[in-house]
Design a protein around this motif. Structure first.
Motif, PDB file in Angstrom:
ATOM      1  N   GLN A  47      32.120  24.710  50.618  1.00  4.18           N
ATOM      2  CA  GLN A  47      31.022  25.349  49.900  1.00  4.18           C
ATOM      3  C   GLN A  47      29.941  25.819  50.868  1.00  4.18           C
ATOM      4  OE1 GLN A  47      29.971  22.252  47.117  1.00  4.18           O
ATOM      5  NE2 GLN A  47      31.220  23.145  45.489  1.00  4.18           N
ATOM      6  N   GLU A  48      29.671  25.005  51.924  1.00 12.65           N
ATOM      7  CA  GLU A  48      28.661  25.399  52.908  1.00 12.65           C
ATOM      8  C   GLU A  48      29.129  26.620  53.692  1.00 12.65           C
ATOM      9  OE1 GLU A  48      25.737  24.524  53.247  1.00 12.65           O
ATOM     10  OE2 GLU A  48      25.193  25.413  55.164  1.00 12.65           O
ATOM     11  N   LEU A  49      30.415  26.639  54.059  1.00 15.65           N
ATOM     12  CA  LEU A  49      30.954  27.805  54.771  1.00 15.65           C
ATOM     13  C   LEU A  49      30.890  29.061  53.915  1.00 15.65           C
ATOM     14  CD1 LEU A  49      34.087  26.203  56.508  1.00 15.65           C
ATOM     15  CD2 LEU A  49      31.960  26.948  57.591  1.00 15.65           C
ATOM     16  N   SER A  50      31.196  28.921  52.623  1.00 12.10           N
ATOM     17  CA  SER A  50      31.129  30.067  51.715  1.00 12.10           C
ATOM     18  C   SER A  50      29.701  30.578  51.596  1.00 12.10           C
ATOM     19  CB  SER A  50      31.672  29.666  50.343  1.00 12.10           C
ATOM     20  OG  SER A  50      31.576  30.753  49.439  1.00 12.10           O
ATOM     21  N   MET A  92      33.518  44.097  59.171  1.00 15.43           N
ATOM     22  CA  MET A  92      32.996  42.746  58.932  1.00 15.43           C
ATOM     23  C   MET A  92      32.979  42.422  57.448  1.00 15.43           C
ATOM     24  SD  MET A  92      29.912  42.431  61.705  1.00 15.43           S
ATOM     25  CE  MET A  92      29.677  40.709  61.311  1.00 15.43           C
ATOM     26  N   LYS A  93      32.686  43.418  56.608  1.00 14.12           N
ATOM     27  CA  LYS A  93      32.671  43.188  55.168  1.00 14.12           C
ATOM     28  C   LYS A  93      34.050  42.782  54.675  1.00 14.12           C
ATOM     29  CE  LYS A  93      31.647  45.413  50.761  1.00 14.12           C
ATOM     30  NZ  LYS A  93      31.239  46.662  50.089  1.00 14.12           N
ATOM     31  N   GLU A  94      35.074  43.492  55.161  1.00 16.14           N
ATOM     32  CA  GLU A  94      36.435  43.155  54.763  1.00 16.14           C
ATOM     33  C   GLU A  94      36.805  41.748  55.230  1.00 16.14           C
ATOM     34  OE1 GLU A  94      38.857  46.176  56.397  1.00 16.14           O
ATOM     35  OE2 GLU A  94      38.248  47.714  54.936  1.00 16.14           O
ATOM     36  N   GLN A  95      36.425  41.437  56.466  1.00 15.62           N
ATOM     37  CA  GLN A  95      36.725  40.108  56.984  1.00 15.62           C
ATOM     38  C   GLN A  95      35.987  39.018  56.203  1.00 15.62           C
ATOM     39  OE1 GLN A  95      35.851  40.132  61.158  1.00 15.62           O
ATOM     40  NE2 GLN A  95      37.429  41.641  61.658  1.00 15.62           N
ATOM     41  N   LEU A  96      34.719  39.275  55.913  1.00 20.80           N
ATOM     42  CA  LEU A  96      33.934  38.288  55.168  1.00 20.80           C
ATOM     43  C   LEU A  96      34.460  38.123  53.747  1.00 20.80           C
ATOM     44  CD1 LEU A  96      30.317  39.158  56.373  1.00 20.80           C
ATOM     45  CD2 LEU A  96      31.623  37.092  56.901  1.00 20.80           C
ATOM     46  N   LYS A  99      37.528  36.115  53.933  1.00 19.00           N
ATOM     47  CA  LYS A  99      37.200  34.709  54.186  1.00 19.00           C
ATOM     48  C   LYS A  99      36.622  34.048  52.954  1.00 19.00           C
ATOM     49  CE  LYS A  99      34.893  31.773  57.568  1.00 19.00           C
ATOM     50  NZ  LYS A  99      34.082  31.744  58.802  1.00 19.00           N
ATOM     51  N   VAL A 100      35.747  34.779  52.234  1.00 12.46           N
ATOM     52  CA  VAL A 100      35.167  34.232  51.004  1.00 12.46           C
ATOM     53  C   VAL A 100      36.253  33.953  49.977  1.00 12.46           C
ATOM     54  CG1 VAL A 100      33.723  34.803  49.001  1.00 12.46           C
ATOM     55  CG2 VAL A 100      32.872  35.219  51.321  1.00 12.46           C
ATOM     56  N   GLU A 101      37.204  34.882  49.837  1.00 12.05           N
ATOM     57  CA  GLU A 101      38.311  34.671  48.891  1.00 12.05           C
ATOM     58  C   GLU A 101      39.124  33.433  49.273  1.00 12.05           C
ATOM     59  OE1 GLU A 101      40.606  38.192  48.794  1.00 12.05           O
ATOM     60  OE2 GLU A 101      39.090  39.377  47.697  1.00 12.05           O
ATOM     61  N   GLN A 106      40.329  27.688  48.388  1.00 12.66           N
ATOM     62  CA  GLN A 106      40.348  26.309  48.863  1.00 12.66           C
ATOM     63  C   GLN A 106      39.472  25.409  47.993  1.00 12.66           C
ATOM     64  OE1 GLN A 106      42.170  24.869  51.434  1.00 12.66           O
ATOM     65  NE2 GLN A 106      43.272  26.803  51.348  1.00 12.66           N
ATOM     66  N   ILE A 107      38.328  25.949  47.573  1.00  8.08           N
ATOM     67  CA  ILE A 107      37.433  25.170  46.706  1.00  8.08           C
ATOM     68  C   ILE A 107      38.118  24.850  45.380  1.00  8.08           C
ATOM     69  CG2 ILE A 107      35.309  25.323  45.340  1.00  8.08           C
ATOM     70  CD1 ILE A 107      34.064  26.821  47.707  1.00  8.08           C
ATOM     71  N   MET A 108      38.785  25.838  44.795  1.00  8.49           N
ATOM     72  CA  MET A 108      39.501  25.603  43.541  1.00  8.49           C
ATOM     73  C   MET A 108      40.608  24.569  43.721  1.00  8.49           C
ATOM     74  SD  MET A 108      39.803  29.474  41.990  1.00  8.49           S
ATOM     75  CE  MET A 108      40.735  28.871  40.575  1.00  8.49           C
ATOM     76  N   LYS A 109      41.305  24.657  44.859  1.00  7.32           N
ATOM     77  CA  LYS A 109      42.379  23.702  45.133  1.00  7.32           C
ATOM     78  C   LYS A 109      41.822  22.288  45.273  1.00  7.32           C
ATOM     79  CE  LYS A 109      46.020  22.657  48.490  1.00  7.32           C
ATOM     80  NZ  LYS A 109      46.661  23.075  49.769  1.00  7.32           N
ATOM     81  N   LEU A 110      40.715  22.171  46.028  1.00  7.92           N
ATOM     82  CA  LEU A 110      40.115  20.855  46.237  1.00  7.92           C
ATOM     83  C   LEU A 110      39.570  20.284  44.939  1.00  7.92           C
ATOM     84  CD1 LEU A 110      38.281  21.437  49.639  1.00  7.92           C
ATOM     85  CD2 LEU A 110      40.316  20.050  49.232  1.00  7.92           C
ATOM     86  N   ARG A 111      39.012  21.142  44.090  1.00  4.42           N
ATOM     87  CA  ARG A 111      38.524  20.670  42.791  1.00  4.42           C
ATOM     88  C   ARG A 111      39.672  20.145  41.932  1.00  4.42           C
ATOM     89  NH1 ARG A 111      34.137  25.441  41.256  1.00  4.42           N
ATOM     90  NH2 ARG A 111      32.392  24.580  42.495  1.00  4.42           N
ATOM     91  N   ALA A 112      40.796  20.861  41.977  1.00  7.74           N
ATOM     92  CA  ALA A 112      41.966  20.400  41.217  1.00  7.74           C
ATOM     93  C   ALA A 112      42.449  19.051  41.754  1.00  7.74           C
ATOM     94  CB  ALA A 112      43.088  21.439  41.306  1.00  7.74           C
ATOM     95  N   GLU A 113      42.484  18.914  43.099  1.00  6.98           N
ATOM     96  CA  GLU A 113      42.901  17.639  43.688  1.00  6.98           C
ATOM     97  C   GLU A 113      41.912  16.529  43.334  1.00  6.98           C
ATOM     98  OE1 GLU A 113      43.323  18.239  47.846  1.00  6.98           O
ATOM     99  OE2 GLU A 113      45.097  19.514  47.676  1.00  6.98           O
TER     100      GLU A 113
END
Length: 207
Positions: A47-50, A92-96, A99-101, A106-113
């Motif tokens: 979440q902090e990275l996002s 950079m926008k495409e890369q960001l 990365k955000v996606e 990952q956040i959704m996966k961790l929440r499910a776990e």
């Protein structure tokens, strides 16, 4: 020259292998709590990275807007700079965005776990409470049975003592009767021989 982008390593989720050993409820509980703490830490990190990525994106947008304003004032000499900045921004926008996606996935996966871990913890706690209740019920049943057995033994012992006392009383009564018969027969025998009978000679001490 465009600023070099630092490579960010992906966080690998370590999965502990099962060694086949059966864990106790206490060990399962401690292990589940540790996994929940680890998942929470990883969730907070993603979440902090996002948040930082979004902040960087917003900052870059502001820089592009400022750059475009400068380009408008100096179109002739700044066209190449604006083009290069636009290209960098798009890259950079495409890369960001990518990365955000990824971080959101990952956040959704961790929440499910995390939800799955919470469910497992609830099951472990429920099983623990069930075993504790069964143990308490077994202890109560054994205690009640022990009291019942003690009561039965007390009753049996009291009945045996009462029966023994009754038999002793019957034996004493019978002995007294037989003693009186013996005294009477002895008295008759002495009278038949003409001997005087003293009071103490025909009486037996009684207990």
């Amino acid at each position: 020259m465009p600023p070099k982008k630092k490579k960010s390593g992906k966080t690998k989720t370590k999965v502990k292998k099962e060694d086949g050993a059966e864990l106790s409820l206490e060990e399962q509980y401690l292990r589940t709590v540790q996994e929940m703490g680890s998942l929470k830490d990883r969730l907070a990190e993603h979440q902090e990275l996002s948040r930082r990525s979004r902040a960087s994106q917003e900052l870059m947008k502001e820089k592009v807007v400022e750059a475009k304003a400068i380009v408008e004032e100096e179109k002739l000499c700044k066209r190449e700079v604006a083009f290069d900045l636009t290209r960098q921004y798009k890259s950079m926008k495409e890369q960001l965005e990518s990365k955000v996606e990824y971080l959101e996935a990952q956040i959704m996966k961790l929440r499910a776990e995390l939800e799955n871990t919470k469910s497992q913890l609830a099951q472990v706690m429920e099983e623990k409470e069930r075993l504790q209740k069964e143990r308490s019920d077994d202890v109560s049943a054994l205690t009640n049975k022990l009291h019942s057995v003690e009561k039965s033994y007390e009753t049996i012992l009291q009945d045996a003592l009462d029966t023994l006392a009754a038999k002793i009383e019957m034996a004493r009564t019978k002995w007294d009767a037989e003693s009186q018969v013996i005294d009477h027969n002895t008295l008759q025998t002495l009278l038949a021989f003409g001997r005087p009978v003293s009071e103490g000679s025909t009486s037996h001490p009684r207990t």
